[in-house]
Structure formats: C-alpha cells, structure tokens
Motif scaffolding. Structure first.
Motif, PDB file in Angstrom:
ATOM      1  N   ASP A 104       0.859  -1.190   0.030  1.00 52.49           N
ATOM      2  CA  ASP A 104       0.041   0.139   0.046  1.00 52.49           C
ATOM      3  C   ASP A 104       0.876   1.035  -0.117  1.00 52.49           C
ATOM      4  O   ASP A 104       1.688   1.737   0.943  1.00 52.49           O
ATOM      5  CB  ASP A 104      -0.813  -0.067   1.235  1.00 52.49           C
ATOM      6  CG  ASP A 104      -1.899   1.117   1.236  1.00 52.49           C
ATOM      7  OD1 ASP A 104      -1.522   2.044   0.407  1.00 52.49           O
ATOM      8  OD2 ASP A 104      -2.783   1.148   1.774  1.00 52.49           O
ATOM      9  N   PRO A 105       0.975   2.126  -1.061  1.00 56.74           N
ATOM     10  CA  PRO A 105       1.920   3.111  -1.060  1.00 56.74           C
ATOM     11  C   PRO A 105       1.578   4.364  -0.081  1.00 56.74           C
ATOM     12  O   PRO A 105       2.490   5.052   0.321  1.00 56.74           O
ATOM     13  CB  PRO A 105       1.693   3.665  -2.754  1.00 56.74           C
ATOM     14  CG  PRO A 105       0.908   2.657  -3.259  1.00 56.74           C
ATOM     15  CD  PRO A 105       0.284   1.800  -2.465  1.00 56.74           C
ATOM     16  N   LYS A 106       0.107   4.190   0.077  1.00 61.99           N
ATOM     17  CA  LYS A 106      -0.135   5.400   1.179  1.00 61.99           C
ATOM     18  C   LYS A 106       0.276   5.045   2.372  1.00 61.99           C
ATOM     19  O   LYS A 106       1.159   6.028   3.301  1.00 61.99           O
ATOM     20  CB  LYS A 106      -1.751   5.628   1.109  1.00 61.99           C
ATOM     21  CG  LYS A 106      -2.164   6.169  -0.257  1.00 61.99           C
ATOM     22  CD  LYS A 106      -3.570   6.207  -0.237  1.00 61.99           C
ATOM     23  CE  LYS A 106      -4.062   6.932  -1.450  1.00 61.99           C
ATOM     24  NZ  LYS A 106      -5.464   6.230  -1.733  1.00 61.99           N
ATOM     25  N   SER A 107       0.057   3.902   3.111  1.00 62.85           N
ATOM     26  CA  SER A 107       0.707   3.493   4.293  1.00 62.85           C
ATOM     27  C   SER A 107       1.954   2.860   4.394  1.00 62.85           C
ATOM     28  O   SER A 107       2.474   2.787   5.531  1.00 62.85           O
ATOM     29  CB  SER A 107      -0.398   2.455   4.960  1.00 62.85           C
ATOM     30  OG  SER A 107      -0.308   1.309   4.401  1.00 62.85           O
ATOM     31  N   LYS A 108       2.491   2.635   3.309  1.00 57.55           N
ATOM     32  CA  LYS A 108       3.831   1.769   3.319  1.00 57.55           C
ATOM     33  C   LYS A 108       3.771   0.496   3.838  1.00 57.55           C
ATOM     34  O   LYS A 108       4.834  -0.036   4.267  1.00 57.55           O
ATOM     35  CB  LYS A 108       4.944   2.761   3.749  1.00 57.55           C
ATOM     36  CG  LYS A 108       4.946   4.023   3.367  1.00 57.55           C
ATOM     37  CD  LYS A 108       5.956   4.585   2.457  1.00 57.55           C
ATOM     38  CE  LYS A 108       6.282   5.949   2.007  1.00 57.55           C
ATOM     39  NZ  LYS A 108       5.326   6.549   1.298  1.00 57.55           N
ATOM     40  N   GLN A 109       2.523  -0.211   4.142  1.00 62.02           N
ATOM     41  CA  GLN A 109       2.457  -1.442   4.497  1.00 62.02           C
ATOM     42  C   GLN A 109       2.646  -2.601   3.373  1.00 62.02           C
ATOM     43  O   GLN A 109       1.967  -2.414   2.402  1.00 62.02           O
ATOM     44  CB  GLN A 109       1.192  -1.702   5.263  1.00 62.02           C
ATOM     45  CG  GLN A 109       0.947  -0.828   6.477  1.00 62.02           C
ATOM     46  CD  GLN A 109       1.741  -1.078   7.394  1.00 62.02           C
ATOM     47  OE1 GLN A 109       2.031  -2.346   7.953  1.00 62.02           O
ATOM     48  NE2 GLN A 109       2.369  -0.127   8.152  1.00 62.02           N
ATOM     49  N   GLU A 110       3.363  -3.564   3.868  1.00 59.81           N
ATOM     50  CA  GLU A 110       3.529  -4.830   3.087  1.00 59.81           C
ATOM     51  C   GLU A 110       2.596  -6.003   3.463  1.00 59.81           C
ATOM     52  O   GLU A 110       2.953  -6.325   4.870  1.00 59.81           O
ATOM     53  CB  GLU A 110       5.050  -5.058   2.967  1.00 59.81           C
ATOM     54  CG  GLU A 110       5.274  -6.305   2.215  1.00 59.81           C
ATOM     55  CD  GLU A 110       6.790  -6.724   2.432  1.00 59.81           C
ATOM     56  OE1 GLU A 110       7.085  -7.953   2.412  1.00 59.81           O
ATOM     57  OE2 GLU A 110       7.600  -5.926   2.186  1.00 59.81           O
ATOM     58  N   VAL A 111       1.797  -6.837   2.879  1.00 64.33           N
ATOM     59  CA  VAL A 111       1.168  -7.839   3.261  1.00 64.33           C
ATOM     60  C   VAL A 111       1.427  -8.916   2.241  1.00 64.33           C
ATOM     61  O   VAL A 111       1.439  -8.872   1.214  1.00 64.33           O
ATOM     62  CB  VAL A 111      -0.494  -7.385   3.061  1.00 64.33           C
ATOM     63  CG1 VAL A 111      -1.235  -8.661   3.301  1.00 64.33           C
ATOM     64  CG2 VAL A 111      -0.828  -6.349   3.856  1.00 64.33           C
ATOM     65  N   ASN A 112       1.682 -10.008   2.999  1.00 63.04           N
ATOM     66  CA  ASN A 112       2.210 -11.340   2.370  1.00 63.04           C
ATOM     67  C   ASN A 112       0.756 -11.685   1.778  1.00 63.04           C
ATOM     68  O   ASN A 112      -0.210 -11.802   2.376  1.00 63.04           O
ATOM     69  CB  ASN A 112       2.992 -12.361   3.261  1.00 63.04           C
ATOM     70  CG  ASN A 112       3.347 -13.576   2.439  1.00 63.04           C
ATOM     71  OD1 ASN A 112       2.853 -13.859   1.458  1.00 63.04           O
ATOM     72  ND2 ASN A 112       4.524 -13.922   2.950  1.00 63.04           N
ATOM     73  N   LEU A 113       0.592 -12.195   0.221  1.00 57.20           N
ATOM     74  CA  LEU A 113      -0.502 -12.654  -0.187  1.00 57.20           C
ATOM     75  C   LEU A 113      -0.811 -14.204   0.139  1.00 57.20           C
ATOM     76  O   LEU A 113      -1.956 -14.454  -0.130  1.00 57.20           O
ATOM     77  CB  LEU A 113      -0.501 -12.207  -1.558  1.00 57.20           C
ATOM     78  CG  LEU A 113      -0.700 -10.811  -1.871  1.00 57.20           C
ATOM     79  CD1 LEU A 113      -0.548 -10.532  -3.440  1.00 57.20           C
ATOM     80  CD2 LEU A 113      -1.875 -10.136  -1.288  1.00 57.20           C
TER      81      LEU A 113
END
Length: 140
Positions: A104-113
């Motif tokens: 998510d470029p806004k929150s800079k969060q990375e989620v493993n799919l």
C-alpha cells in the motif's frame, strides 16, 4: 557527440504512425537499468529496477506529456518484479520466485498474499485472473 537516451516507442493503430515518448530525465539516461511498462488506472506507468533490487514506479499523469512523469513510489527492499496494480491502488509484486506481496503506497504497509508462484512467469491472462480473484475475495 550524440547522447544515448531510453524512450518508449508507440504505435497509433488508427493513424498507423509511430511515435516516441520521453522517459523521466533521471531514467532516460540510465545505463544498465531494467525497465518495464504497465497501466495504472488510466495512466501509463514505468517500473525502474536498480542493480540493488530496489524499484521505482513512475506514472505519466498526462499521456504524451514528458513533464507529467511523477514518481509514485520507491521500494527500498528487494523486489524481483512488479506484477501490476490492484483496483484499490495497491502494488502487487514478487519478492522472490515464491513470495507474492501487496504494497500500500499510502501506508507503506506490505502484506504477504499467501500465494506462491513457480519459477515460470505468469502469462498476462493468468495475471489478470489472479487480480480479479483477489479483488473478489477482498470484497467478501
């Protein structure tokens, strides 16, 4: 002395005319860069991969206007390949041959799919089906 510059070659199917689109200045003169293009919403996007595994994503806000290139996001962590964008603007990328993530470029969060891919590249059709299914699953 003539300078080497990278550019995007286009072809207008209606008028059957070739054209050239200038890349962002810092990318156009890059030596040894790996790049690919895609669509982000209704805009042309450019993925610029550096030699350290980082990736910058550029978006052309106004089609054909070189000055409208804007850097959308830069990954500092290793990215093997950006696969595309989700409808919500998140970026789907392969961090390795087996690990797909969403950023998510806004929150800079990375989620493993929680999905793996093989060493073989997804075809465009499979990739589109994957994004469609991810959007449907997220809606529930």
């Amino acid at each position: 002395m003539e300078e080497n510059r990278y550019l995007i070659l286009s072809f207008d199917m209606a008028s059957e005319v070739f054209g050239e689109m200038v890349l962002p200045g810092c990318v156009a003169n890059g030596i040894g860069l790996q790049m690919s293009i895609s669509v982000f919403g209704e805009s042309l996007s450019l993925f610029e991969y550096d030699s350290f595994g980082g990736c910058s994503i550029w978006v052309m806000k106004e089609y054909g206007i070189a000055e409208s290139w804007t850097k959308l996001f830069s990954f500092k962590s290793y990215i093997r390949k950006v696969l595309g964008f989700r409808k919500n603007g998140e970026i789907v990328a392969a961090k390795s041959y087996i690990n797909l993530v969403s950023f998510d470029p806004k929150s800079k969060q990375e989620v493993n799919l929680g999905m793996c891919r093989s060493k073989y590249k997804y075809s465009s059709l499979i990739r589109r089906a994957l994004f469609y299914l991810m959007e449907k699953i997220k809606a529930y």
